[in-house]
Design a protein around this motif. Structure first.
Motif, PDB file in Angstrom:
ATOM      1  N   ALA A  89       5.398  35.169 125.159  1.00 29.00           N
ATOM      2  CA  ALA A  89       4.645  33.931 125.358  1.00 29.00           C
ATOM      3  C   ALA A  89       5.146  33.158 126.577  1.00 29.00           C
ATOM      4  O   ALA A  89       4.349  32.590 127.331  1.00 29.00           O
ATOM      5  CB  ALA A  89       4.731  33.049 124.108  1.00 29.00           C
ATOM      6  N   ALA A  90       6.447  33.138 126.784  1.00 21.03           N
ATOM      7  CA  ALA A  90       7.007  32.376 127.900  1.00 21.03           C
ATOM      8  C   ALA A  90       6.793  33.087 129.227  1.00 21.03           C
ATOM      9  O   ALA A  90       6.339  32.467 130.200  1.00 21.03           O
ATOM     10  CB  ALA A  90       8.497  32.130 127.663  1.00 21.03           C
ATOM     11  N   TRP A 106       1.522  23.717 126.740  1.00 21.95           N
ATOM     12  CA  TRP A 106       2.122  25.031 126.510  1.00 21.95           C
ATOM     13  C   TRP A 106       3.646  24.973 126.564  1.00 21.95           C
ATOM     14  O   TRP A 106       4.336  25.530 125.715  1.00 21.95           O
ATOM     15  CB  TRP A 106       1.598  26.040 127.526  1.00 21.95           C
ATOM     16  CG  TRP A 106       2.055  27.443 127.266  1.00 21.95           C
ATOM     17  CD1 TRP A 106       2.989  28.150 127.948  1.00 21.95           C
ATOM     18  CD2 TRP A 106       1.602  28.310 126.223  1.00 21.95           C
ATOM     19  NE1 TRP A 106       3.146  29.400 127.408  1.00 21.95           N
ATOM     20  CE2 TRP A 106       2.303  29.520 126.344  1.00 21.95           C
ATOM     21  CE3 TRP A 106       0.676  28.188 125.207  1.00 21.95           C
ATOM     22  CZ2 TRP A 106       2.101  30.592 125.494  1.00 21.95           C
ATOM     23  CZ3 TRP A 106       0.467  29.253 124.350  1.00 21.95           C
ATOM     24  CH2 TRP A 106       1.174  30.436 124.503  1.00 21.95           C
ATOM     25  N   ASP A 107       4.182  24.268 127.554  1.00 17.00           N
ATOM     26  CA  ASP A 107       5.631  24.154 127.693  1.00 17.00           C
ATOM     27  C   ASP A 107       6.228  23.410 126.501  1.00 17.00           C
ATOM     28  O   ASP A 107       7.283  23.798 125.980  1.00 17.00           O
ATOM     29  CB  ASP A 107       5.978  23.441 129.000  1.00 17.00           C
ATOM     30  CG  ASP A 107       7.445  23.569 129.354  1.00 17.00           C
ATOM     31  OD1 ASP A 107       7.965  24.702 129.281  1.00 17.00           O
ATOM     32  OD2 ASP A 107       8.066  22.553 129.690  1.00 17.00           O
ATOM     33  N   ASP A 108       5.547  22.349 126.047  1.00 20.04           N
ATOM     34  CA  ASP A 108       6.033  21.605 124.872  1.00 20.04           C
ATOM     35  C   ASP A 108       6.010  22.474 123.620  1.00 20.04           C
ATOM     36  O   ASP A 108       6.921  22.415 122.796  1.00 20.04           O
ATOM     37  CB  ASP A 108       5.184  20.345 124.644  1.00 20.04           C
ATOM     38  CG  ASP A 108       5.310  19.348 125.783  1.00 20.04           C
ATOM     39  OD1 ASP A 108       6.356  19.370 126.469  1.00 20.04           O
ATOM     40  OD2 ASP A 108       4.370  18.555 125.983  1.00 20.04           O
ATOM     41  N   ILE A 109       4.961  23.279 123.487  1.00 15.92           N
ATOM     42  CA  ILE A 109       4.860  24.189 122.337  1.00 15.92           C
ATOM     43  C   ILE A 109       6.026  25.174 122.353  1.00 15.92           C
ATOM     44  O   ILE A 109       6.680  25.404 121.326  1.00 15.92           O
ATOM     45  CB  ILE A 109       3.504  24.941 122.357  1.00 15.92           C
ATOM     46  CG1 ILE A 109       2.349  23.972 122.095  1.00 15.92           C
ATOM     47  CG2 ILE A 109       3.493  26.085 121.348  1.00 15.92           C
ATOM     48  CD1 ILE A 109       0.975  24.561 122.404  1.00 15.92           C
ATOM     49  N   LEU A 110       6.303  25.760 123.525  1.00 12.91           N
ATOM     50  CA  LEU A 110       7.392  26.730 123.621  1.00 12.91           C
ATOM     51  C   LEU A 110       8.752  26.077 123.386  1.00 12.91           C
ATOM     52  O   LEU A 110       9.622  26.676 122.751  1.00 12.91           O
ATOM     53  CB  LEU A 110       7.364  27.450 124.964  1.00 12.91           C
ATOM     54  CG  LEU A 110       6.216  28.434 125.155  1.00 12.91           C
ATOM     55  CD1 LEU A 110       6.320  29.113 126.510  1.00 12.91           C
ATOM     56  CD2 LEU A 110       6.166  29.460 124.056  1.00 12.91           C
ATOM     57  N   HIS A 111       8.937  24.863 123.884  1.00 13.79           N
ATOM     58  CA  HIS A 111      10.205  24.165 123.642  1.00 13.79           C
ATOM     59  C   HIS A 111      10.386  23.885 122.152  1.00 13.79           C
ATOM     60  O   HIS A 111      11.494  24.020 121.621  1.00 13.79           O
ATOM     61  CB  HIS A 111      10.277  22.857 124.435  1.00 13.79           C
ATOM     62  CG  HIS A 111      10.761  23.030 125.828  1.00 13.79           C
ATOM     63  ND1 HIS A 111      12.092  23.190 126.132  1.00 13.79           N
ATOM     64  CD2 HIS A 111      10.099  23.079 127.010  1.00 13.79           C
ATOM     65  CE1 HIS A 111      12.224  23.319 127.445  1.00 13.79           C
ATOM     66  NE2 HIS A 111      11.033  23.267 127.996  1.00 13.79           N
ATOM     67  N   LEU A 113       8.993  25.607 119.616  1.00 15.97           N
ATOM     68  CA  LEU A 113       9.262  26.900 118.984  1.00 15.97           C
ATOM     69  C   LEU A 113      10.673  27.377 119.278  1.00 15.97           C
ATOM     70  O   LEU A 113      11.340  27.948 118.406  1.00 15.97           O
ATOM     71  CB  LEU A 113       8.250  27.947 119.450  1.00 15.97           C
ATOM     72  CG  LEU A 113       6.836  27.797 118.923  1.00 15.97           C
ATOM     73  CD1 LEU A 113       5.923  28.820 119.577  1.00 15.97           C
ATOM     74  CD2 LEU A 113       6.796  27.922 117.416  1.00 15.97           C
ATOM     75  N   ASN A 114      11.132  27.136 120.503  1.00 12.88           N
ATOM     76  CA  ASN A 114      12.473  27.525 120.881  1.00 12.88           C
ATOM     77  C   ASN A 114      13.515  26.795 120.025  1.00 12.88           C
ATOM     78  O   ASN A 114      14.529  27.376 119.641  1.00 12.88           O
ATOM     79  CB  ASN A 114      12.698  27.242 122.366  1.00 12.88           C
ATOM     80  CG  ASN A 114      13.943  27.871 122.900  1.00 12.88           C
ATOM     81  OD1 ASN A 114      14.349  28.939 122.457  1.00 12.88           O
ATOM     82  ND2 ASN A 114      14.560  27.224 123.857  1.00 12.88           N
ATOM     83  N   GLY A 115      13.263  25.535 119.740  1.00 16.84           N
ATOM     84  CA  GLY A 115      14.177  24.783 118.869  1.00 16.84           C
ATOM     85  C   GLY A 115      14.276  25.408 117.489  1.00 16.84           C
ATOM     86  O   GLY A 115      15.371  25.612 116.957  1.00 16.84           O
TER      87      GLY A 115
END
Length: 181
Positions: A89-90, A106-111, A113-115
């Motif tokens: 995804a990233a 998208w970046d907020d979603i990945l951040h 999910l990353n958390g």
């Protein structure tokens, strides 16, 4: 002679690993085939920056299995699949397919999910130590949750330091459209 035995042992170990993790291997193979297809397309398009991104994704895909082999730990299958999907995804969707531009958050979603992903990694690491008979460690569920949270926050902060440093030192744009500049 010994080299043939080592090779045979390695093949037996890999065969058993594949048998035990059929879903993980299936996801791994499908994602790798997709990235290889994207890699070939980017070569034909002459977009060599994306070629390097595809190569990076292929290298990152190997990290969970390397961790399992080198550290002799068994990552939960769900966690391993989530890690692979996050990398896809990233790198592939976010960078090459430009989801960072097309999807505003998208970046907020990945951040986010990353958390959660690193909280699960932190919890899994402590849980592995908790279950290991060689380690005299018996932690309460509350402490394990706090440890997972702290691990996740620490990785998040380190990533933000990395992003900031790359942006400032090399004039890259790791801070994407959805983040204020």
């Amino acid at each position: 002679m010994k080299q043939n035995e080592k090779k045979r042992d390695w093949l037996n170990i890999e065969y058993r690993r594949v048998q035990n993790k059929k879903l993980v291997v299936t996801v791994y193979v499908l994602l790798r085939l997709s990235v290889v297809g994207m890699l070939v397309a980017q070569i034909f398009n002459g977009n060599f920056e994306n070629v390097y991104t595809c190569i990076l994704a292929l290298i990152l895909f190997t990290i969970p299995s390397l961790i399992e082999r080198r550290l002799h730990i068994d990552l939960p299958d769900t966690l391993e699949i989530i890690i692979l999907l996050f990398i896809y995804a990233a790198e592939i969707l976010g960078e090459i397919q430009e989801y960072y531009v097309l999807i505003p958050f998208w970046d907020d979603i990945l951040h986010t999910l990353n958390g959660f992903l690193f909280a699960a990694v932190g919890f899994s690491l402590v849980n592995i130590l908790n279950r290991d008979k060689r380690v005299m460690l018996r932690l309460s569920p509350f402490y394990m949750a706090v440890m997972a949270f702290c691990f996740s926050m620490t990785i998040g902060v380190l990533w933000e330091f990395f992003e900031f440093g790359m942006d400032r030192l090399f004039h890259l744009s790791l801070i994407h459209i959805s983040e204020p500049t």
